[in-house]
Design a protein around this motif. Structure first.
Motif, PDB file in Angstrom:
ATOM      1  N   GLU A 283     -12.438  11.690  -8.475  1.00 31.82           N
ATOM      2  CA  GLU A 283     -12.147  12.196  -9.828  1.00 31.82           C
ATOM      3  C   GLU A 283     -10.819  11.641 -10.349  1.00 31.82           C
ATOM      4  O   GLU A 283     -10.706  11.292 -11.522  1.00 31.82           O
ATOM      5  CB  GLU A 283     -12.145  13.726  -9.842  1.00 31.82           C
ATOM      6  CG  GLU A 283     -13.524  14.324  -9.717  1.00 31.82           C
ATOM      7  CD  GLU A 283     -14.483  13.833 -10.796  1.00 31.82           C
ATOM      8  OE1 GLU A 283     -14.117  13.805 -11.991  1.00 31.82           O
ATOM      9  OE2 GLU A 283     -15.617  13.461 -10.432  1.00 31.82           O
ATOM     10  N   ALA A 284      -9.828  11.556  -9.474  1.00 34.37           N
ATOM     11  CA  ALA A 284      -8.523  11.010  -9.881  1.00 34.37           C
ATOM     12  C   ALA A 284      -8.645   9.533 -10.253  1.00 34.37           C
ATOM     13  O   ALA A 284      -7.999   9.073 -11.205  1.00 34.37           O
ATOM     14  CB  ALA A 284      -7.501  11.209  -8.761  1.00 34.37           C
TER      15      ALA A 284
ATOM     16  N   CYS B 283      -9.864   5.358  -2.551  1.00 37.65           N
ATOM     17  CA  CYS B 283      -9.921   6.578  -1.740  1.00 37.65           C
ATOM     18  C   CYS B 283     -11.164   6.512  -0.873  1.00 37.65           C
ATOM     19  O   CYS B 283     -12.041   5.672  -1.080  1.00 37.65           O
ATOM     20  CB  CYS B 283      -9.924   7.833  -2.609  1.00 37.65           C
ATOM     21  SG  CYS B 283     -11.439   8.126  -3.531  1.00 37.65           S
ATOM     22  N   ASP B 284     -11.231   7.399   0.087  1.00 39.01           N
ATOM     23  CA  ASP B 284     -12.393   7.488   0.949  1.00 39.01           C
ATOM     24  C   ASP B 284     -13.589   7.979   0.137  1.00 39.01           C
ATOM     25  O   ASP B 284     -13.446   8.788  -0.785  1.00 39.01           O
ATOM     26  CB  ASP B 284     -12.108   8.449   2.114  1.00 39.01           C
ATOM     27  CG  ASP B 284     -13.203   8.416   3.149  1.00 39.01           C
ATOM     28  OD1 ASP B 284     -13.138   7.548   4.037  1.00 39.01           O
ATOM     29  OD2 ASP B 284     -14.131   9.248   3.068  1.00 39.01           O
TER      30      ASP B 284
ATOM     31  N   ALA C  55     -10.918   1.596  -7.852  1.00 43.55           N
ATOM     32  CA  ALA C  55     -10.687   1.404  -9.281  1.00 43.55           C
ATOM     33  C   ALA C  55      -9.779   0.194  -9.458  1.00 43.55           C
ATOM     34  O   ALA C  55      -8.782   0.061  -8.755  1.00 43.55           O
ATOM     35  CB  ALA C  55     -10.029   2.641  -9.892  1.00 43.55           C
ATOM     36  N   LEU C  56     -10.153  -0.691 -10.381  1.00 40.75           N
ATOM     37  CA  LEU C  56      -9.352  -1.877 -10.700  1.00 40.75           C
ATOM     38  C   LEU C  56      -8.989  -1.843 -12.183  1.00 40.75           C
ATOM     39  O   LEU C  56      -9.611  -2.518 -12.995  1.00 40.75           O
ATOM     40  CB  LEU C  56     -10.147  -3.155 -10.396  1.00 40.75           C
ATOM     41  CG  LEU C  56     -10.478  -3.416  -8.945  1.00 40.75           C
ATOM     42  CD1 LEU C  56     -11.502  -4.521  -8.816  1.00 40.75           C
ATOM     43  CD2 LEU C  56      -9.226  -3.756  -8.182  1.00 40.75           C
ATOM     44  N   PRO C  57      -7.993  -1.057 -12.543  1.00 41.69           N
ATOM     45  CA  PRO C  57      -7.678  -0.913 -13.957  1.00 41.69           C
ATOM     46  C   PRO C  57      -6.991  -2.131 -14.583  1.00 41.69           C
ATOM     47  O   PRO C  57      -7.151  -2.375 -15.769  1.00 41.69           O
ATOM     48  CB  PRO C  57      -6.759   0.302 -13.994  1.00 41.69           C
ATOM     49  CG  PRO C  57      -6.158   0.351 -12.634  1.00 41.69           C
ATOM     50  CD  PRO C  57      -7.179  -0.201 -11.699  1.00 41.69           C
ATOM     51  N   ALA C  58      -6.231  -2.895 -13.824  1.00 38.80           N
ATOM     52  CA  ALA C  58      -5.472  -4.009 -14.378  1.00 38.80           C
ATOM     53  C   ALA C  58      -5.244  -5.060 -13.301  1.00 38.80           C
ATOM     54  O   ALA C  58      -5.343  -4.761 -12.109  1.00 38.80           O
ATOM     55  CB  ALA C  58      -4.128  -3.507 -14.917  1.00 38.80           C
ATOM     56  N   PRO C  59      -4.945  -6.296 -13.707  1.00 38.27           N
ATOM     57  CA  PRO C  59      -4.682  -7.336 -12.717  1.00 38.27           C
ATOM     58  C   PRO C  59      -3.580  -6.914 -11.741  1.00 38.27           C
ATOM     59  O   PRO C  59      -2.538  -6.419 -12.147  1.00 38.27           O
ATOM     60  CB  PRO C  59      -4.233  -8.529 -13.558  1.00 38.27           C
ATOM     61  CG  PRO C  59      -4.868  -8.295 -14.890  1.00 38.27           C
ATOM     62  CD  PRO C  59      -4.853  -6.799 -15.072  1.00 38.27           C
TER      63      PRO C  59
ATOM     64  N   VAL D   4       0.856  -1.189   0.000  1.00 37.20           N
ATOM     65  CA  VAL D   4       0.000   0.000   0.000  1.00 37.20           C
ATOM     66  C   VAL D   4       0.885   1.229   0.000  1.00 37.20           C
ATOM     67  O   VAL D   4       1.839   1.317   0.764  1.00 37.20           O
ATOM     68  CB  VAL D   4      -0.908   0.029   1.249  1.00 37.20           C
ATOM     69  CG1 VAL D   4      -1.793   1.269   1.240  1.00 37.20           C
ATOM     70  CG2 VAL D   4      -1.733  -1.236   1.358  1.00 37.20           C
ATOM     71  N   SER D   5       0.581   2.177  -0.883  1.00 39.19           N
ATOM     72  CA  SER D   5       1.323   3.437  -0.882  1.00 39.19           C
ATOM     73  C   SER D   5       0.335   4.587  -1.085  1.00 39.19           C
ATOM     74  O   SER D   5      -0.652   4.457  -1.801  1.00 39.19           O
ATOM     75  CB  SER D   5       2.394   3.447  -1.971  1.00 39.19           C
ATOM     76  OG  SER D   5       1.825   3.228  -3.233  1.00 39.19           O
ATOM     77  N   ALA D   6       0.611   5.686  -0.412  1.00 43.55           N
ATOM     78  CA  ALA D   6      -0.247   6.871  -0.520  1.00 43.55           C
ATOM     79  C   ALA D   6       0.153   7.671  -1.746  1.00 43.55           C
ATOM     80  O   ALA D   6       1.333   7.813  -2.040  1.00 43.55           O
ATOM     81  CB  ALA D   6      -0.127   7.724   0.738  1.00 43.55           C
ATOM     82  N   GLY D   7      -0.836   8.176  -2.439  1.00 39.38           N
ATOM     83  CA  GLY D   7      -0.571   8.983  -3.614  1.00 39.38           C
ATOM     84  C   GLY D   7      -1.198  10.353  -3.496  1.00 39.38           C
ATOM     85  O   GLY D   7      -1.617  10.773  -2.418  1.00 39.38           O
ATOM     86  N   LYS D   8      -1.301  11.035  -4.616  1.00 39.65           N
ATOM     87  CA  LYS D   8      -1.906  12.370  -4.653  1.00 39.65           C
ATOM     88  C   LYS D   8      -3.423  12.267  -4.591  1.00 39.65           C
ATOM     89  O   LYS D   8      -4.006  11.237  -4.887  1.00 39.65           O
ATOM     90  CB  LYS D   8      -1.495  13.071  -5.944  1.00 39.65           C
ATOM     91  CG  LYS D   8      -0.010  13.332  -6.045  1.00 39.65           C
ATOM     92  CD  LYS D   8       0.318  13.991  -7.362  1.00 39.65           C
ATOM     93  CE  LYS D   8       1.812  14.218  -7.478  1.00 39.65           C
ATOM     94  NZ  LYS D   8       2.171  14.803  -8.758  1.00 39.65           N
ATOM     95  N   SER D   9      -4.061  13.338  -4.225  1.00 39.52           N
ATOM     96  CA  SER D   9      -5.523  13.475  -4.197  1.00 39.52           C
ATOM     97  C   SER D   9      -6.195  12.512  -3.242  1.00 39.52           C
ATOM     98  O   SER D   9      -7.355  12.163  -3.433  1.00 39.52           O
ATOM     99  CB  SER D   9      -6.097  13.289  -5.611  1.00 39.52           C
ATOM    100  OG  SER D   9      -5.526  14.190  -6.512  1.00 39.52           O
TER     101      SER D   9
END
Length: 103
Positions: free
Chosen positions: A70-71, A61-62, A51-55, A9-14
């Motif tokens: 939106e991100a 997000c909350d 979001a599950l874009p790829a395997p 798990v890593s935190a990203g933007k937005s």
């Protein structure tokens, strides 16, 4: 030699958190209530938008983080236009009160 499944798990933007699911468990691990009622509860205490874009790739997000939602939509749109791994879903998923629905 088979590797044990792992979760990074890593935190990203937005307000988005990126999850990397390793091993044979893949995205099916997201169906485990123990994850959502345990470690993921801190990441999305009001419910989660996923979001599950790829395997093996997941963004979440909350539920109350509109900028994060939106991100995640942008993440799915970008994944749909790229050549590469199979696109798992073009829709957001929402988990709230222990239940899943399309977002």
């Amino acid at each position: 030699v088979k590797r044990k499944p792992g979760l990074k798990v890593s935190a990203g933007k937005s307000g988005i958190h990126s999850l990397r699911l390793e091993g044979d468990i893949g995205g099916s691990a997201l169906l485990l209530d123990e994850l959502w009622e345990g470690p993921f509860l801190k990441l999305a205490p009001n419910g989660a938008v996923v979001a599950l874009p790829a395997p093996g790739v997941c963004g979440l997000c909350d539920l109350r983080a509109s900028e994060g939602t939106e991100a995640l939509k942008q993440m799915l749109a970008q994944a749909a236009t790229r050549k590469g791994p199979v696109l798992l879903s073009t829709q957001l998923l929402v988990r709230q009160h222990g239940r899943w629905r399309l977002g």
